[in-house]
Write an enzyme that holds these catalytic residues in place. Structure first.
Site, PDB file in Angstrom:
ATOM      1  N   GLU A 167      12.990  -8.360  -0.726  1.00 48.55           N
ATOM      2  CA  GLU A 167      12.856  -9.820  -0.704  1.00 48.55           C
ATOM      3  C   GLU A 167      12.231 -10.341   0.589  1.00 48.55           C
ATOM      4  OE1 GLU A 167      16.181  -8.822  -3.599  1.00 48.55           O
ATOM      5  OE2 GLU A 167      15.654  -8.189  -1.553  1.00 48.55           O
ATOM      6  N   PHE A 190      30.771 -12.049  -7.651  1.00 48.02           N
ATOM      7  CA  PHE A 190      29.806 -10.967  -7.426  1.00 48.02           C
ATOM      8  C   PHE A 190      28.447 -11.543  -7.027  1.00 48.02           C
ATOM      9  CE2 PHE A 190      26.508  -8.111  -9.260  1.00 48.02           C
ATOM     10  CZ  PHE A 190      26.705  -7.034  -8.407  1.00 48.02           C
ATOM     11  N   GLN A 191      27.924 -11.087  -5.926  1.00 44.76           N
ATOM     12  CA  GLN A 191      26.634 -11.503  -5.372  1.00 44.76           C
ATOM     13  C   GLN A 191      26.574 -13.000  -5.081  1.00 44.76           C
ATOM     14  OE1 GLN A 191      23.399  -9.814  -7.770  1.00 44.76           O
ATOM     15  NE2 GLN A 191      23.481  -7.957  -6.519  1.00 44.76           N
ATOM     16  N   LYS A 233      23.118 -20.234 -11.879  1.00 41.71           N
ATOM     17  CA  LYS A 233      22.700 -19.639 -13.150  1.00 41.71           C
ATOM     18  C   LYS A 233      22.984 -20.565 -14.335  1.00 41.71           C
ATOM     19  CE  LYS A 233      22.934 -15.269 -15.689  1.00 41.71           C
ATOM     20  NZ  LYS A 233      23.474 -13.881 -15.670  1.00 41.71           N
ATOM     21  N   MET A 247       5.141  -1.518  22.770  1.00 38.03           N
ATOM     22  CA  MET A 247       5.366  -2.627  23.694  1.00 38.03           C
ATOM     23  C   MET A 247       6.713  -2.476  24.386  1.00 38.03           C
ATOM     24  SD  MET A 247       3.662  -5.139  24.901  1.00 38.03           S
ATOM     25  CE  MET A 247       2.464  -5.799  23.749  1.00 38.03           C
TER      26      MET A 247
END
Length: 603
Positions: A72, A134-135, A184, A499
């Protein structure tokens, strides 16, 4: 700012009823239809449980292209690459929980570099919010500090007006990312156009500066004996017309021009008035011109610390004119004597009119240009190029030679290779240079290149990366293969976090703590495993041929270039120093030793 848009269900729809039985589209279908109506043609994303209704609606809209990424974070970076090359808003779909939380680095990057992105995240059903479902995650809380605006929609009737505001906020004023969180059950909820007050105010237009301020700025330019034009990423964000107006102002006034890392391409690199990039790894002539200037006209830049160096030593004799669309950027770091708030394209066009009316004589700045030519003659970007090893600067110089005339788009990751690319690649137009500035995000380059290639499938798109950076999002090689994007990766492989190693050498007395990559993969084998063509180069004599093969490839190509392992990136302004305390690196014998002004870093 953030909000929760919570409205009662219109007309008493029953959420338990099958979607197919409803006479009206559901929230997810309205969202897809709204995107299409706005003009969106591409989204970048990754599906999951809480966003499945949205993906179901997407299945019925083949005209909206979906680019399946592998992470993502990469979805946001790809959307940034798309947005920065097209001037349009990038769009991202992700699911709830880790799907949303994985976007935060990309959202931070977009916020820091003013890139318009709308991220649409799924969320657990409204009845489950707050139950540690959940999630589930607090999407608004997590994204609050990395977005211009975030919002959670609790009623499907609010989807269309909210989405339209999200696009207006993302693209308006100083651009940036917006997050829209969509539970949802709201995605599945039948939607009827909301008839009441939405509570969504249109973004207020940025206040424009007065004509009197423009006249003061023109007079300051006319009176200055050592002026500098200093442009930033705001020029690129404002569009091609703004960059053309910036060039017109330079030509009308004969004033030398420099740009920040984010502004490269806003002024033609081939122009005689171009001084090169400004800042920590900028050219000697750009930095010393800023230090000795009596007037600095800053346009679309924010006086970042990588540009200013030590603030009490920054432009000690200069009057400051600051043009920016974001009022909060004015006087935030450096006090402006003449502030001008508004779109820099519009303001520059008006400023050019004022200056042209004065009929300035270019010869008035002849002594200033003579002084600048003395700094230029020191060739601060010169490097030692030997046949034994490939100098990273030589890699960039030879890449530039082969990109000449191709109108290519180049992305980079973050580190030494980024600075060498900025120094040695030359951009004639805006929207050809993609890099992570404010956030300094390793892993940005490959997905950003993919986003640019999606937008311009027939253009040459090159990602310049380092061995440490490429590993941050190397899984996106699969995205390029799946979507047939012929991105070219040119890897500046020195086996170190370059760097970090450089700063440890120069600032921390050579105490090298975890800056060496002892277990690098065989990048050629990895790339081929993802379906890419690939080649490794270890000898300087093979470099030109390898670059030509890479750029000529019809598909994605990964070129692993083994460069000198411990080369440092110069010029460099050490931390806590001013522009006049620039450190120059080893020089070719033909140029002689470093001039006395090349200081050693403070221990």
């Amino acid at each position: 700012m953030n909000a929760v848009l919570d409205r009662p269900l219109p007309c008493g729809e029953d959420l338990a009823a099958p979607v197919a039985a409803c006479a009206t589209p559901n929230g997810a279908e309205v969202l897809i239809a709204t995107l299409l109506d706005i003009g969106v043609d591409t989204v970048f994303g990754y599906p999951g449980g809480a966003v499945l209704p949205l993906y179901d609606a997407l299945h019925g809209a083949p005209q909206l292209r979906h680019v399946l990424v592998r992470h993502e974070q990469a979805a946001v970076h790809a959307a940034q690459g798309y947005a920065r090359t097209t001037g349009r808003v990038g769009v991202v779909f992700v699911t709830s929980g880790p799907g949303m939380s994985n976007t935060t680095t990309g959202l931070l990057d977009a916020l820091c570099d003013s890139v318009p992105v709308v991220c649409i995240s799924g969320q657990v059903a409204t009845t489950a919010i707050g139950t540690d479902a959940f999630q589930e995650c607090d999407a608004l809380g997590i994204s609050r500090s990395v977005t211009k605006w975030n919002v959670q929609i609790r009623d499907a009737g609010m989807v269309e007006p909210t989405l339209r505001k999200a696009f207006a906020v993302a693209a308006g004023g100083r651009p940036g990312p917006v997050l829209v969180d969509l539970p949802k059950d709201v995605q599945l909820q039948p939607s009827r156009r909301w008839q009441g007050e939405t509570g969504i105010a249109a973004p207020s237009p940025t206040r424009m500066s007065t004509r009197g301020q423009l006249q003061l700025a023109a007079q300051a330019i006319a009176a200055a004996k050592r002026p500098v034009l200093y442009g930033g990423g705001g020029l690129v964000n404002s569009g091609a017309a703004a960059c053309e107006a910036f060039t017109a102002l330079a030509c009308s006034t004969a004033v030398p021009c420099t740009l920040t890392l984010m502004g490269l391409g806003a002024f033609p690199a081939s122009h005689a008035q171009w001084l090169g990039m400004l800042g920590m790894h900028g050219t000697l002539e750009a930095n010393l011109a800023m230090h000795h200037a009596d007037l600095v006209v800053c346009i679309g830049a924010r006086f970042d610390d990588r540009v200013t160096g030590r603030l009490d030593a920054f432009c000690p004799e200069a009057k400051i004119v600051h043009i920016d669309i974001d009022p909060s950027s004015i006087n935030k770091v450096v006090r402006a004597d003449i502030p001008l708030v508004g779109d820099c394209g519009l303001l520059l066009a008006q400023l050019v009119e004022h200056v042209d009316a004065m009929g300035l004589d270019a010869q008035r700045l002849a002594p200033w240009w003579q002084r600048i030519e003395g700094w230029r003659a020191q060739r601060s970007l010169a490097f030692v190029d030997t046949p034994e090893v490939i100098a990273p600067q030589a890699l960039m110089a030879r890449l530039q030679a082969q990109l000449q005339g191709l109108d290519a788009i180049v992305s980079t990751d973050v580190g030494q290779h980024q600075m060498w690319a900025a120094q040695h690649l030359r951009f004639e137009r805006p929207q050809r240079w993609l890099t992570s500035g404010g956030a300094g995000t390793m892993g940005y380059g490959l997905p950003a290149a993919i986003g640019a290639q999606i937008a311009f499938p027939h253009r040459t798109v090159v990602c310049v990366s380092g061995d440490a950076s490429i590993l941050m999002n190397i899984q996106e090689l699969a995205t390029a293969a799946q979507h047939r994007t012929p991105v070219k990766v040119v890897l500046c492989n020195n086996g170190h976090m370059g760097m970090v190693r450089q700063w440890q050498q120069l600032v921390h007395d050579g105490r090298y703590s975890h800056s060496y990559n002892a277990a690098l993969p065989d990048f050629v084998a990895v790339a081929r495993g993802f379906g890419w063509l690939a080649r490794r180069v270890t000898h300087r004599a093979e470099l030109d041929d390898a670059l030509a093969e890479c750029l000529a490839s019809e598909g994605p190509f990964f070129l692993d270039v083994q460069v000198a392992a411990e080369e440092n990136c110069y010029p460099m302004i050490p931390a806590g120093r001013g522009h006049h305390e620039l450190l120059l690196g080893p020089r070719p014998e033909s140029l002689g030793p470093n001039p006395p002004s090349a200081l050693r870093p403070r221990r």
